[in-house]
Design a protein around this motif. Sequence first.
Motif, mmCIF file in Angstrom:
data_model
loop_
_atom_site.group_PDB
_atom_site.id
_atom_site.type_symbol
_atom_site.label_atom_id
_atom_site.label_comp_id
_atom_site.label_asym_id
_atom_site.label_seq_id
_atom_site.Cartn_x
_atom_site.Cartn_y
_atom_site.Cartn_z
ATOM 1 N N HIS A 84 -0.255 -12.222 -5.387
ATOM 2 C CA HIS A 84 -1.334 -12.748 -4.545
ATOM 3 C C HIS A 84 -1.668 -11.771 -3.417
ATOM 4 O O HIS A 84 -2.856 -11.548 -3.116
ATOM 5 C CB HIS A 84 -0.947 -14.114 -3.976
ATOM 6 C CG HIS A 84 -1.184 -15.241 -4.926
ATOM 7 N ND1 HIS A 84 -2.221 -16.143 -4.788
ATOM 8 C CD2 HIS A 84 -0.540 -15.603 -6.073
ATOM 9 C CE1 HIS A 84 -2.194 -17.016 -5.782
ATOM 10 N NE2 HIS A 84 -1.170 -16.710 -6.580
ATOM 11 N N LEU A 85 -0.651 -11.190 -2.801
ATOM 12 C CA LEU A 85 -0.925 -10.229 -1.736
ATOM 13 C C LEU A 85 -1.547 -8.958 -2.311
ATOM 14 O O LEU A 85 -2.463 -8.384 -1.699
ATOM 15 C CB LEU A 85 0.359 -9.900 -0.973
ATOM 16 C CG LEU A 85 0.198 -8.890 0.173
ATOM 17 C CD1 LEU A 85 -0.857 -9.342 1.180
ATOM 18 C CD2 LEU A 85 1.537 -8.638 0.865
ATOM 19 N N ALA A 86 -1.091 -8.517 -3.472
ATOM 20 C CA ALA A 86 -1.652 -7.309 -4.084
ATOM 21 C C ALA A 86 -3.147 -7.471 -4.339
ATOM 22 O O ALA A 86 -3.942 -6.554 -4.079
ATOM 23 C CB ALA A 86 -0.914 -6.991 -5.381
ATOM 24 N N HIS A 87 -3.563 -8.634 -4.846
ATOM 25 C CA HIS A 87 -4.989 -8.877 -5.064
ATOM 26 C C HIS A 87 -5.752 -8.866 -3.746
ATOM 27 O O HIS A 87 -6.864 -8.326 -3.665
ATOM 28 C CB HIS A 87 -5.182 -10.206 -5.785
ATOM 29 C CG HIS A 87 -4.987 -10.124 -7.270
ATOM 30 N ND1 HIS A 87 -5.957 -9.661 -8.125
ATOM 31 C CD2 HIS A 87 -3.905 -10.420 -8.037
ATOM 32 C CE1 HIS A 87 -5.492 -9.692 -9.372
ATOM 33 N NE2 HIS A 87 -4.254 -10.149 -9.348
ATOM 34 N N ALA A 88 -5.154 -9.443 -2.706
ATOM 35 C CA ALA A 88 -5.819 -9.438 -1.402
ATOM 36 C C ALA A 88 -5.943 -8.017 -0.855
ATOM 37 O O ALA A 88 -6.985 -7.646 -0.292
ATOM 38 C CB ALA A 88 -5.053 -10.324 -0.429
ATOM 39 N N ASP A 91 -8.821 -6.444 -3.085
ATOM 40 C CA ASP A 91 -10.154 -7.057 -3.056
ATOM 41 C C ASP A 91 -10.655 -7.355 -1.649
ATOM 42 O O ASP A 91 -11.827 -7.155 -1.332
ATOM 43 C CB ASP A 91 -10.151 -8.340 -3.893
ATOM 44 C CG ASP A 91 -9.763 -8.089 -5.345
ATOM 45 O OD1 ASP A 91 -9.988 -6.963 -5.821
ATOM 46 O OD2 ASP A 91 -9.211 -9.004 -5.989
ATOM 47 N N GLN A 92 -9.755 -7.877 -0.797
ATOM 48 C CA GLN A 92 -10.184 -8.271 0.548
ATOM 49 C C GLN A 92 -10.126 -7.118 1.542
ATOM 50 O O GLN A 92 -11.012 -6.981 2.392
ATOM 51 C CB GLN A 92 -9.310 -9.435 1.041
ATOM 52 C CG GLN A 92 -9.665 -9.950 2.435
ATOM 53 C CD GLN A 92 -8.775 -11.112 2.874
ATOM 54 O OE1 GLN A 92 -8.028 -11.690 2.062
ATOM 55 N NE2 GLN A 92 -8.826 -11.464 4.144
ATOM 56 N N PHE A 93 -9.092 -6.286 1.427
ATOM 57 C CA PHE A 93 -8.888 -5.233 2.430
ATOM 58 C C PHE A 93 -9.279 -3.847 1.928
ATOM 59 O O PHE A 93 -9.177 -2.875 2.679
ATOM 60 C CB PHE A 93 -7.428 -5.245 2.901
ATOM 61 C CG PHE A 93 -7.047 -6.517 3.607
ATOM 62 C CD1 PHE A 93 -7.362 -6.718 4.938
ATOM 63 C CD2 PHE A 93 -6.403 -7.543 2.919
ATOM 64 C CE1 PHE A 93 -7.032 -7.895 5.585
ATOM 65 C CE2 PHE A 93 -6.063 -8.726 3.554
ATOM 66 C CZ PHE A 93 -6.386 -8.911 4.891
ATOM 67 N N GLY A 94 -9.689 -3.753 0.679
ATOM 68 C CA GLY A 94 -10.189 -2.487 0.156
ATOM 69 C C GLY A 94 -9.152 -1.397 0.018
ATOM 70 O O GLY A 94 -9.477 -0.202 0.073
ATOM 71 N N ILE A 95 -7.896 -1.775 -0.178
ATOM 72 C CA ILE A 95 -6.835 -0.777 -0.331
ATOM 73 C C ILE A 95 -6.950 -0.134 -1.709
ATOM 74 O O ILE A 95 -6.957 -0.823 -2.736
ATOM 75 C CB ILE A 95 -5.444 -1.403 -0.148
ATOM 76 C CG1 ILE A 95 -5.306 -1.967 1.267
ATOM 77 C CG2 ILE A 95 -4.349 -0.381 -0.438
ATOM 78 C CD1 ILE A 95 -5.441 -0.933 2.371
ATOM 79 N N ALA A 96 -7.044 1.186 -1.725
ATOM 80 C CA ALA A 96 -7.189 1.934 -2.964
ATOM 81 C C ALA A 96 -5.968 2.829 -3.171
ATOM 82 O O ALA A 96 -5.131 2.993 -2.278
ATOM 83 C CB ALA A 96 -8.462 2.779 -2.921
ATOM 84 N N LYS A 97 -5.885 3.406 -4.345
ATOM 85 C CA LYS A 97 -4.766 4.272 -4.684
ATOM 86 C C LYS A 97 -4.650 5.410 -3.670
ATOM 87 O O LYS A 97 -5.647 6.062 -3.331
ATOM 88 C CB LYS A 97 -4.971 4.834 -6.089
ATOM 89 C CG LYS A 97 -3.760 5.505 -6.688
ATOM 90 C CD LYS A 97 -4.021 5.836 -8.149
ATOM 91 C CE LYS A 97 -2.831 6.523 -8.778
ATOM 92 N NZ LYS A 97 -3.081 6.826 -10.200
ATOM 93 N N GLY A 98 -3.450 5.612 -3.152
ATOM 94 C CA GLY A 98 -3.209 6.672 -2.191
ATOM 95 C C GLY A 98 -3.353 6.272 -0.740
ATOM 96 O O GLY A 98 -2.920 7.019 0.154
ATOM 97 N N ASP A 99 -3.962 5.104 -0.461
ATOM 98 C CA ASP A 99 -4.033 4.627 0.929
ATOM 99 C C ASP A 99 -2.630 4.303 1.441
ATOM 100 O O ASP A 99 -1.771 3.833 0.687
ATOM 101 C CB ASP A 99 -4.904 3.365 1.030
ATOM 102 C CG ASP A 99 -6.389 3.654 0.898
ATOM 103 O OD1 ASP A 99 -6.789 4.811 1.127
ATOM 104 O OD2 ASP A 99 -7.141 2.715 0.567
ATOM 105 N N TYR A 188 -5.219 -10.504 10.771
ATOM 106 C CA TYR A 188 -5.157 -11.601 9.805
ATOM 107 C C TYR A 188 -3.740 -12.155 9.760
ATOM 108 O O TYR A 188 -2.780 -11.530 10.210
ATOM 109 C CB TYR A 188 -5.589 -11.115 8.414
ATOM 110 C CG TYR A 188 -6.979 -10.530 8.395
ATOM 111 C CD1 TYR A 188 -8.087 -11.307 8.056
ATOM 112 C CD2 TYR A 188 -7.194 -9.198 8.751
ATOM 113 C CE1 TYR A 188 -9.371 -10.764 8.055
ATOM 114 C CE2 TYR A 188 -8.471 -8.643 8.758
ATOM 115 C CZ TYR A 188 -9.550 -9.450 8.411
ATOM 116 O OH TYR A 188 -10.821 -8.913 8.416
ATOM 117 N N ASN A 189 -3.616 -13.326 9.169
ATOM 118 C CA ASN A 189 -2.342 -14.027 9.061
ATOM 119 C C ASN A 189 -1.862 -13.979 7.614
ATOM 120 O O ASN A 189 -2.580 -14.413 6.704
ATOM 121 C CB ASN A 189 -2.534 -15.479 9.520
ATOM 122 C CG ASN A 189 -1.214 -16.208 9.691
ATOM 123 O OD1 ASN A 189 -0.299 -16.014 8.909
ATOM 124 N ND2 ASN A 189 -1.130 -17.046 10.702
#
Length: 581
Positions: A84-88, A91-99, A188-189
């Motif tokens: 669930h956190l990985a999807h967030a 999708d929500q925080f825009g984390i991409a490979k290498g960030d 965020y929480n």
Amino acid sequence: MAADSGSAWPALSIEDANRKLAEPGTPLAVSEGVIDGISMKYYPEAPPTIRFLAEASALHGDRDFLVYEHERASFLAHLKAVSHLAHALKDQFGIAKGDRVAIIMRNYPQWSVAFFAALSVGAIATPMNSWWTGEELEYGLQNSGAKLAIVDPQIYERIREHVDQLPELDSIIIARETEEERNHPGVYNLEDIIGETNDWAGLEPRSLPDVEIAPDDDATLMYTSGTTGKPKGALATHRAVISNFLNSMTCQARMYLRRGEALPEPDPDVQRATLLSIPFFHATGAFAILIPTLLRGDKIICMYKWDADKALPIIEKEKVTTIGGVPAIAWQVLEHPDRDKYDLSSIEVVSYGGAPSAPELVSTIKKRFPEAAPGNGWGMTETCATVTLNIGEDYVHRPDSAGAPPLAVDLKIVGPDGKTLPPGEVGELWCKSPSNCKSYWNRPDATAETFRDGWVVTGDLARLDEEGFLYLVDRAKDMLIRGGENIYSIEVESALYDHPAVMDAAVVGIPHKVLGEEVGAIVQLKPGKTVSEDELRAHVASQLAAFKVPVEIKFQSEPLPRNANGKILKPELRNRFKPRD
């Protein structure tokens, strides 16, 4: 070393045992290849990525994985929270490979979720020291260029006034938030995303996000624990992190072959439990404990902070099988005055590293816990933790050694002229291993000094014996020079440890106008024990040359000051002594 008279031990030499374990097709097989342009040995059968290990943890089902006070998370519950956190993150925080995703909190269950979630989307998990000040955290976040930080409330309070200096930090997620509402932009929480620990089991099952990750992709940025200067971010790949526990598994399996025994088959009905006494943000905590525990299906019990008084009832209640961390923690359990009030019979392993240990510690472990296997090892942040491990009979016979390396690891001792020294001679330790980090983040100067054609130049002074067993002599920077004579602090510390009243000791140089340095020592005594300075100096003098005997010894009842990774803060101790004429 030859077997004892009348004994069949050792049934195999170190070399033969290593080669048998590394045979092709076996889980610990070793091959030669080119990794990131460097020819080296590696483990071809290794799991490909840490994400793969997270997915495979579902096989352990509803077994307890993480325990913290009244909170428990099973393997399945943990994986649900990770997914669930990985999807967030994606999708929500825009984390991409290498960030870079910074993880800064105490040893809460949420630390593990954040770590595996970041790795599962191809981000570079960037643990930071939860003991750092706001200024130090600003440095780490700025140096790493972290896009997101996952923190606990105490850490947030430390960094909130520094956020304006961190333009690359887009968002902060607070775990275990106690404030009703922050109302700060970009904050965020975590519980809004995954709920509280005991709720994770009720989350909807989800597959991890679809992200391509390869073994040699960057995985972690782990900051060094240097006691001087700015910490450096050591960059490691998935392969390197995974190779760490394969190094350790090889050394453990080798113990059985040395005994002439078959390797034990895993028993699915037996779950071992580790009482975690070191931080997850340390290479040992994350790489040598958290990840292997996830793989094996064992349990980790976390504490808010290490406290031997609280540890004893936890060991009894949770049937803890493994304790340790640094030698001082092992001593605190072994010498605790209330030790006999609790059932500690579940303990099977007392392991430690990260600091010199007294040979007496081995015999004390065998006396207190006759069935327990003592263990000691060597590694560093730049090698992703474990390189060598000394356990079982090898440790009993060589209590002052850190063990022999597995076949995938090459060690050499290098002299001042850059040439490799023969067995028995002291020089600088170099290590070549598939578990080595690749560079320091944004530090090409330091990278060139430490990482050389696959070798890590460790800064440790050491020697190897004829069979390849490693003996640490000192950190190069901790060696004292008195009137032109080299004095290895570990040698003097070992002589101090040998006294039955001494629990912990540190040796530092006292500035001297003529000699350059003289030997000073600070000693923590065991509870209820006493010894005078003259008696302790005489004890050291019975073992070492006169010029190595401390000219001044200071005593204290409280533990010696250490950083979060267990290293004694020697610069602080040096300040306790006045220069001598």
